[in-house]
Design a protein around this motif. Structure first.
Motif, mmCIF file in Angstrom:
data_model
loop_
_atom_site.group_PDB
_atom_site.id
_atom_site.type_symbol
_atom_site.label_atom_id
_atom_site.label_comp_id
_atom_site.label_asym_id
_atom_site.label_seq_id
_atom_site.Cartn_x
_atom_site.Cartn_y
_atom_site.Cartn_z
ATOM 1 N N GLY A 211 -8.099 -7.820 30.073
ATOM 2 C CA GLY A 211 -7.578 -9.210 29.622
ATOM 3 C C GLY A 211 -7.019 -8.578 28.505
ATOM 4 O O GLY A 211 -5.403 -8.846 27.704
ATOM 5 N N VAL A 212 -8.496 -7.783 27.323
ATOM 6 C CA VAL A 212 -7.650 -7.023 26.390
ATOM 7 C C VAL A 212 -6.648 -6.218 26.501
ATOM 8 O O VAL A 212 -5.224 -6.583 25.792
ATOM 9 C CB VAL A 212 -8.231 -6.496 25.739
ATOM 10 N N LEU A 213 -6.340 -5.157 27.562
ATOM 11 C CA LEU A 213 -5.580 -3.849 27.590
ATOM 12 C C LEU A 213 -3.775 -4.641 27.419
ATOM 13 O O LEU A 213 -2.917 -4.502 26.564
ATOM 14 C CB LEU A 213 -5.576 -3.351 28.242
ATOM 15 N N PRO A 214 -3.160 -5.416 28.132
ATOM 16 C CA PRO A 214 -1.972 -5.878 28.416
ATOM 17 C C PRO A 214 -1.500 -6.766 27.123
ATOM 18 O O PRO A 214 -0.542 -6.875 26.793
ATOM 19 C CB PRO A 214 -1.722 -6.474 29.631
ATOM 20 N N ILE A 215 -2.719 -7.694 27.392
ATOM 21 C CA ILE A 215 -2.485 -8.780 25.972
ATOM 22 C C ILE A 215 -2.302 -7.931 24.491
ATOM 23 O O ILE A 215 -0.903 -8.195 23.869
ATOM 24 C CB ILE A 215 -3.615 -9.542 25.137
ATOM 25 N N TYR A 216 -3.154 -6.530 23.602
ATOM 26 C CA TYR A 216 -3.261 -5.781 23.152
ATOM 27 C C TYR A 216 -1.667 -5.483 22.966
ATOM 28 O O TYR A 216 -0.926 -4.562 21.473
ATOM 29 C CB TYR A 216 -4.100 -5.500 23.475
ATOM 30 N N ALA A 217 -1.252 -4.548 24.333
ATOM 31 C CA ALA A 217 -0.047 -3.846 24.677
ATOM 32 C C ALA A 217 1.561 -4.810 23.917
ATOM 33 O O ALA A 217 1.947 -4.116 23.560
ATOM 34 C CB ALA A 217 0.364 -3.158 25.789
ATOM 35 N N ALA A 218 1.241 -5.717 24.414
ATOM 36 C CA ALA A 218 2.466 -6.665 23.899
ATOM 37 C C ALA A 218 2.081 -7.030 22.495
ATOM 38 O O ALA A 218 3.460 -7.281 21.838
ATOM 39 C CB ALA A 218 2.192 -7.884 25.156
ATOM 40 N N MET A 219 0.777 -7.519 21.683
ATOM 41 C CA MET A 219 1.124 -7.587 20.745
ATOM 42 C C MET A 219 1.726 -6.575 19.748
ATOM 43 O O MET A 219 2.166 -6.744 18.192
ATOM 44 C CB MET A 219 -0.399 -8.004 20.174
ATOM 45 N N GLN A 220 1.879 -5.247 20.343
ATOM 46 C CA GLN A 220 2.456 -3.936 19.244
ATOM 47 C C GLN A 220 3.541 -4.676 18.554
ATOM 48 O O GLN A 220 3.621 -4.028 18.029
ATOM 49 C CB GLN A 220 1.936 -3.017 20.190
ATOM 50 N N ASN A 221 4.325 -5.617 20.137
ATOM 51 C CA ASN A 221 5.787 -6.119 19.604
ATOM 52 C C ASN A 221 5.491 -6.633 19.002
ATOM 53 O O ASN A 221 6.844 -6.972 18.447
ATOM 54 C CB ASN A 221 6.199 -5.936 21.033
ATOM 55 N N SER B 56 3.623 -12.401 22.793
ATOM 56 C CA SER B 56 2.931 -11.582 23.843
ATOM 57 C C SER B 56 2.257 -12.384 25.036
ATOM 58 O O SER B 56 1.277 -11.976 25.403
ATOM 59 C CB SER B 56 1.316 -11.333 22.184
ATOM 60 N N MET B 57 3.096 -13.159 24.940
ATOM 61 C CA MET B 57 3.016 -14.110 26.257
ATOM 62 C C MET B 57 3.442 -13.483 27.578
ATOM 63 O O MET B 57 2.286 -13.646 28.690
ATOM 64 C CB MET B 57 4.605 -15.227 26.823
ATOM 65 N N ARG B 58 4.379 -12.745 27.643
ATOM 66 C CA ARG B 58 4.254 -11.754 28.715
ATOM 67 C C ARG B 58 3.092 -11.017 28.844
ATOM 68 O O ARG B 58 2.333 -10.622 30.252
ATOM 69 C CB ARG B 58 5.088 -10.258 28.596
ATOM 70 N N GLY B 59 2.706 -10.153 28.292
ATOM 71 C CA GLY B 59 0.902 -9.586 28.268
ATOM 72 C C GLY B 59 -0.288 -10.194 28.581
ATOM 73 O O GLY B 59 -1.359 -10.365 29.790
ATOM 74 N N VAL B 60 -0.519 -11.980 28.061
ATOM 75 C CA VAL B 60 -1.310 -12.968 28.198
ATOM 76 C C VAL B 60 -1.123 -13.465 30.287
ATOM 77 O O VAL B 60 -2.179 -12.947 31.382
ATOM 78 C CB VAL B 60 -1.483 -14.506 27.413
ATOM 79 N N ARG B 61 0.605 -13.421 30.259
ATOM 80 C CA ARG B 61 0.964 -13.518 32.195
ATOM 81 C C ARG B 61 -0.614 -12.028 32.149
ATOM 82 O O ARG B 61 -0.452 -12.732 33.663
ATOM 83 C CB ARG B 61 1.977 -13.327 31.724
ATOM 84 N N ALA B 62 0.084 -11.075 32.288
ATOM 85 C CA ALA B 62 -0.047 -10.037 32.916
ATOM 86 C C ALA B 62 -1.996 -9.915 33.055
ATOM 87 O O ALA B 62 -1.916 -9.658 34.585
ATOM 88 C CB ALA B 62 0.234 -8.708 32.573
ATOM 89 N N ALA B 63 -2.111 -10.324 31.537
ATOM 90 C CA ALA B 63 -3.756 -10.335 31.670
ATOM 91 C C ALA B 63 -4.424 -11.246 32.992
ATOM 92 O O ALA B 63 -4.659 -10.886 33.337
ATOM 93 C CB ALA B 63 -4.352 -10.743 30.472
ATOM 94 N N THR B 64 -3.899 -12.027 32.728
ATOM 95 C CA THR B 64 -4.188 -13.664 33.850
ATOM 96 C C THR B 64 -3.707 -12.535 35.370
ATOM 97 O O THR B 64 -5.318 -13.141 35.697
ATOM 98 C CB THR B 64 -3.033 -14.744 33.395
ATOM 99 N N ALA B 65 -2.966 -11.848 35.217
ATOM 100 C CA ALA B 65 -2.631 -12.005 36.648
ATOM 101 C C ALA B 65 -3.755 -10.528 37.381
ATOM 102 O O ALA B 65 -4.228 -10.771 37.856
ATOM 103 C CB ALA B 65 -0.944 -10.960 37.136
ATOM 104 N N PHE B 66 -4.345 -9.951 36.251
ATOM 105 C CA PHE B 66 -4.587 -8.624 36.999
ATOM 106 C C PHE B 66 -6.539 -9.449 36.630
ATOM 107 O O PHE B 66 -7.239 -9.013 37.652
ATOM 108 C CB PHE B 66 -5.432 -7.786 34.898
ATOM 109 N N VAL B 67 -6.606 -10.218 36.082
ATOM 110 C CA VAL B 67 -8.526 -10.924 36.158
ATOM 111 C C VAL B 67 -8.215 -11.326 37.184
ATOM 112 O O VAL B 67 -9.130 -11.916 38.309
ATOM 113 C CB VAL B 67 -8.556 -11.604 34.980
#
Lengths: 270, 308, 380
Positions: free
Chosen positions: B193-203, B231-242
């Motif tokens: 969950g952290v990795l995609p959200i963190y990646a999106a937050m870099q921007n 960073s919604m993109r990352g949150v969505r990716a995290a949701t999907a992964f989990v």
């Protein structure tokens, strides 16, 4: 610190991210609890998973390093890692280079489908692969599992190399060409050295994915048991103190791969 | 052709003009061909080992089982059998419920975690990020096993509590329970969950938060109204992964859950591993895949509506 | 226009009717240009005027849609950049960050299979020439902006190019360093005798460094000439406006005196300009005057400008002190605001806002303007 006054100290304390620090400590304690426990128990002299420890010993390590079953599994896991890294490195680098030059709509198609393996549960992919091997008459072996590992690692490798190419300054290639370099020479002397950290990082990540994989190997490796498969078998049989030692060895293997991967890709980012 | 391109009409006669165009087209075509050749091996590999096996799985779900051997056919009975088995309905619903709860928990931990990583402890973020990566690759089976040492009757928690005199008897439901399954899965899923959200937050630039704070927003408000949407993109990716990872889970319930604490993945594994009724297993897998698609669609459109 | 090889006066570069389009945009529009051996030639124009595209066609990174490029008489229109005797200094230098300074500079020589000891000698010499001697072992990504600039220059020059192409090489440097590098570049060019084609949007830089300047706008080469002629005899409004600041006026001729046209207004205000034979009373002329040619004097002082000079009365709106020069904004009765620039000296302090002044300039200070962007057949 010459007598700042109590109000000043209070404000300074409030400005410190104490809440954030506490939160992170909790998260990391939770994340690492199983790993710390496992490493600790691997040195426990008692075979029972009881706490507190009876004493410290390395007998479980001595046991696993004389256990041919474990050693063979260890060798297979290493082989899987190398093969996976090799396949994904070549395919991922080529694809990441190719996709730069195709039209934008095709790029979108490729990038979206490449994410496919991330979008379905590992279990479903693993049984799909097992079904596929059965239908085409390929037996279960470490090689069969390897091909699956490479497939699930490929999107990561492709995306990491792609990201490093996106940061690559293509003006450098023009500079090389202006100085007389052919395309191939410019690629060899400029592009490749500059994206190499990312490529190697991505390959190490692929290796780590392969070593860590359980579910694909479970359905496709058959009797060629990798370390996770050996461990699973022993967990099912009950409490086995060698598991902590095997686990610790695996942890060292995967984290050193991940460490090398992370340090290389962050160098590549700068 | 060249004449119509030149606005000023012909200036001088030049026989070479035609070839200039042809050479350019040829160079362009050669580069395009090279690009497709570079994409070919990866695409072929992907098709052969991903798309074809999934298609094979779909086909298998319509096969007939004759003497424990799947025979090519087109029957719907596998689906009928799988869908009318009451345990599948029950396990399916429970799996979705568990996946939903775990997703919420993981997001509630992951987002603040990524936020703190990227904005609060910015100087140390490389190290913290790496630690999270390590925990992701800390070994899947290994970690499940470690939970046994933590939660077992003789495990760390029970023995510590007894040693402190808080309890007299070990708590039994720590292990071999849904609690154990949940704890282990949350532990496993937080890095995902952290990795995609963190990646999106870099921007997201830290200055954006400073701007919001300067305009009077509290830290929480700035995080919710500025960082979250960005960073919604990352949150969505995290949701999907989990969510996806939980739906396909079967090892954790097998090793840490009680005999009744199973998920739908365990049934799929049962068909492929023990009963060898592959067509039924394939039908169940295909059903799960379709259900997953439907849920993913619902969740993503819900999240889109929430952020708007 | 068909100089074959072997003819005595071979220009280093000859462009014939070169046109480049990107989609529907014409980036470079029918440019014809010759640059002589050993010349320092600047392409000057605003961003997006096509000057960089033109340079990239010289280097071979773009191929013209129409027209030809000749290098020392040889048609190189379709020749790839790695086969051309041109070398480029890129705007952001494009030094290879994973190599040392030495290896960056040696890159081109290694490709030419120059013997190793010769490479070493030539690289070190060249590093001395550009002023970074001794930095050879330094990693290229550990250099300051000015050092990077010098290494990029060395890396290109060491190949002894027929023409060195420079794409706004100083734009990333701070003002002080830029001024110093302008002079150094000029002196390096002078001592090596290499032909330089220099792209810039900085008019001061172009005037300072170049033997000749070509002004571009909207893909067209509007005027080519020595810095002085570009500045003092701009042939159209765009050139006049882009190179330096400008007062431009529309005046209506009230009478003519020989080849002089006079426009009078109110009591005493008059403008006198040189005009063609066909100029008659009632014609409208567009004229321009450089601010530094305009004199501002307090009205009560007697000026001895004589009958041939233009003279307007007005009131000082503002005085802007800019260091060595001072700028005066004068609201004149006849033409509205006029800008004057004078040296900042003792006298200048006498003029203050609100003061009634006389604004005067000599006949030869004013020049007629044609329309914006009109091409003045720029063949040399």
């Amino acid at each position: 610190m010459t007598a700042p006054g109590w109000r000043r100290t209070l404000v300074r304390l409030r400005r410190r991210p104490l809440g954030s620090a506490a939160f992170m400590v909790l998260v990391f304690v939770f994340l690492f609890a199983p790993l710390v426990v496992m490493v600790a128990f691997s040195f426990n002299s008692s075979p029972r998973l009881s706490f507190p420890f009876a004493g410290v010993s390395i007998r479980w390590y001595q046991e696993i390093f004389t256990d041919t079953l474990v050693l063979r599994a260890f060798r297979r896991s290493i082989q899987a890692a190398v093969v996976t890294a090799g396949i994904t490195g070549v395919l991922g680098l080529l694809a990441a280079l190719g996709i730069l030059k195709v039209a934008a709509r095709w790029r979108t198609v490729f990038l979206t489908t490449a994410l496919g393996p991330l979008a379905i549960p590992g279990l479903l992919y693993a049984i799909g692969l097992a079904v596929f091997y059965r239908q085409i008459g390929v037996g279960r072996s470490i090689w069969s599992a390897n091909l699956g590992h490479a497939l699930i690692a490929l999107p990561f490798v492709f995306l990491i190399i792609g990201a490093s190419l996106e940061r690559f300054r293509f003006g450098l290639l023009e500079a090389a060409q202006d100085l007389g370099a052919t395309r191939w020479y410019a690629f060899r002397t400029v592009t490749l050295p500059l994206i190499l950290p990312a490529v190697i990082g991505a390959m190490l990540l692929a290796a780590a994915i392969s070593v860590d994989d359980f579910v694909i190997a479970f359905f496709t490796a058959g009797q060629d048991k990798t370390l996770p498969l050996v461990m699973y078998g022993r967990v099912l049989k009950g409490i086995d103190p060698t598991l902590n030692a095997i686990g610790t060895v695996m942890l060292i293997l995967t984290t050193s791969l991940a460490f090398m991967a992370a340090s290389r890709t962050t160098i590549g980012e700068r | 052709m060249t004449e119509s391109l030149s606005r000023r009409g012909p200036r001088r006669k030049r026989s070479r003009r035609g070839t200039s165009g042809e050479v350019l087209v040829a160079i362009d075509r050669r580069r395009k061909v090279a690009a497709w050749l570079q994409l070919l091996p990866g695409s072929a590999y992907f098709t052969l080992l991903f798309l074809v096996p999934l298609a094979g799985l779909a086909a298998m779900s319509f096969f007939r089982l004759v003497d424990f051997d799947p025979v090519p056919a087109f029957v719907l009975s596998n689906y009928a059998e799988v869908l009318t088995t009451s345990i599948h309905v029950r396990l399916g619903l429970r799996t979705i419920q568990v996946a939903g709860i775990l997703t919420v928990i993981v997001l509630l931990v992951s987002f603040p975690c990524a936020y703190v990583l990227n904005f609060v402890f910015r100087a140390k973020r490389q190290l913290l990020y790496f630690l999270i990566l390590v925990s992701l690759f800390g070994g899947y089976i290994v970690r499940i096993y470690a939970w046994r040492s933590i939660l077992g009757r003789q495990g760390v928690i029970n023995q510590t509590l007894i040693g402190m005199g808080i309890i007299e008897e070990p708590i039994r439901y720590l292990l071999n329970s849904m609690f154990a399954v949940g704890a282990s899965l949350v532990n496993f899923l937080i890095p995902l969950g952290v990795l995609p959200i963190y990646a999106a937050m870099q921007n997201v630039s830290p200055h954006v938060i400073e701007a919001a704070r300067d305009l009077g927003a509290s830290r929480i408000r700035a995080a919710r109204q500025i960082v979250l949407p960005l960073s919604m993109r990352g949150v969505r990716a995290a949701t999907a992964f989990v969510f996806i990872a939980t739906l396909g889970e079967w090892v954790t319930p097998r090793l840490l859950g009680g005999t009744k604490d199973l998920l739908i993945g365990n049934r799929i594994e049962f068909y492929f591993g023990q009963s060898l009724e592959w067509p039924q297993g394939a039908a169940l897998a295909m059903t799960l895949m379709v259900a997953m698609g439907v849920f993913a669609y619902i969740i993503i459109s819900l999240m889109k509506r929430l952020t708007r | 226009m068909t100089d074959g090889p072997g003819q005595p006066f071979q220009p280093a570069i000859l462009l014939e009717g070169v046109t480049k389009r990107f989609g529907s945009v014409v980036a470079v529009d029918n440019v014809t240009l010759a640059v002589e051996e050993g010349e320092f030639f600047s392409l000057l124009g605003p961003s997006g005027c096509g000057k960089t595209t033109l340079l990239r066609m010289l280097a071979g990174f773009e191929t013209p849609d129409d027209g030809s490029v000749y290098l020392r008489g040889e048609d190189v229109t379709l020749v790839q950049p790695n086969k051309r005797a041109t070398n480029m200094v890129f705007q952001n230098y494009e030094l290879f960050p994973h190599m040392t300074v030495f290896n960056n500079v040696a890159y081109g020589l290694k490709l030419k299979k120059v013997p190793k000891d010769e490479i070493g000698q030539r690289v070190n010499e060249m590093l001395e020439v550009v002023g970074v001697g001794g930095l050879g072992a330094r990693a290229a990504d550990q250099l300051s902006g000015g050092q990077q600039q010098r290494v990029a220059l060395a890396r290109a020059l060491i190949n002894r190019p027929a023409v060195l192409l420079l794409d706004e090489p100083l734009s990333a440097l701070d003002v002080k360093l830029r001024k110093r590098m302008q002079l150094e570049l000029k002196s390096i060019q002078h001592s090596l005798g290499t032909t330089f084609v220099y792209v810039t949007h900085d008019q001061e830089e172009a005037l300072l460094m170049s033997d000749r300047v070509g002004i571009m706008n909207h893909g067209r080469l509007l005027q080519i000439g020595a810095p002085r002629s570009i500045y003092e005899q701009p042939r159209n409004e765009f050139v006049a406006d882009f190179v330096g600041t400008l007062n431009d006026f529309a005046i209506t001729v009230t009478r003519t005196e020989g080849d002089l046209a006079v426009a009078e207004h109110g009591d005493g205000d008059r403008i006198v300009v040189m005009a063609g034979d066909d100029c008659r009373a009632g014609h409208t002329l567009r004229i321009a005057v450089r601010p530094e040619r305009i004199l501002v004097t307090p009205s009560d002082e007697e000026t001895d400008s004589g009958q041939s000079a233009s003279s307007l009365s007005g009131r000082v709106e503002d005085v802007i002190y800019m260091g060595p020069i001072t700028q005066y904004l004068v609201d004149t009765r006849m033409l509205g605001r006029v800008v004057s620039q004078r040296m900042s000296n003792e006298e200048a302090t006498l003029i203050t806002p609100g003061l009634e002044v006389a604004v005067t300039w000599a006949v030869d200070a004013a020049f007629p303007l044609s329309d914006r962007d009109s091409v003045d057949n720029p063949t040399t």
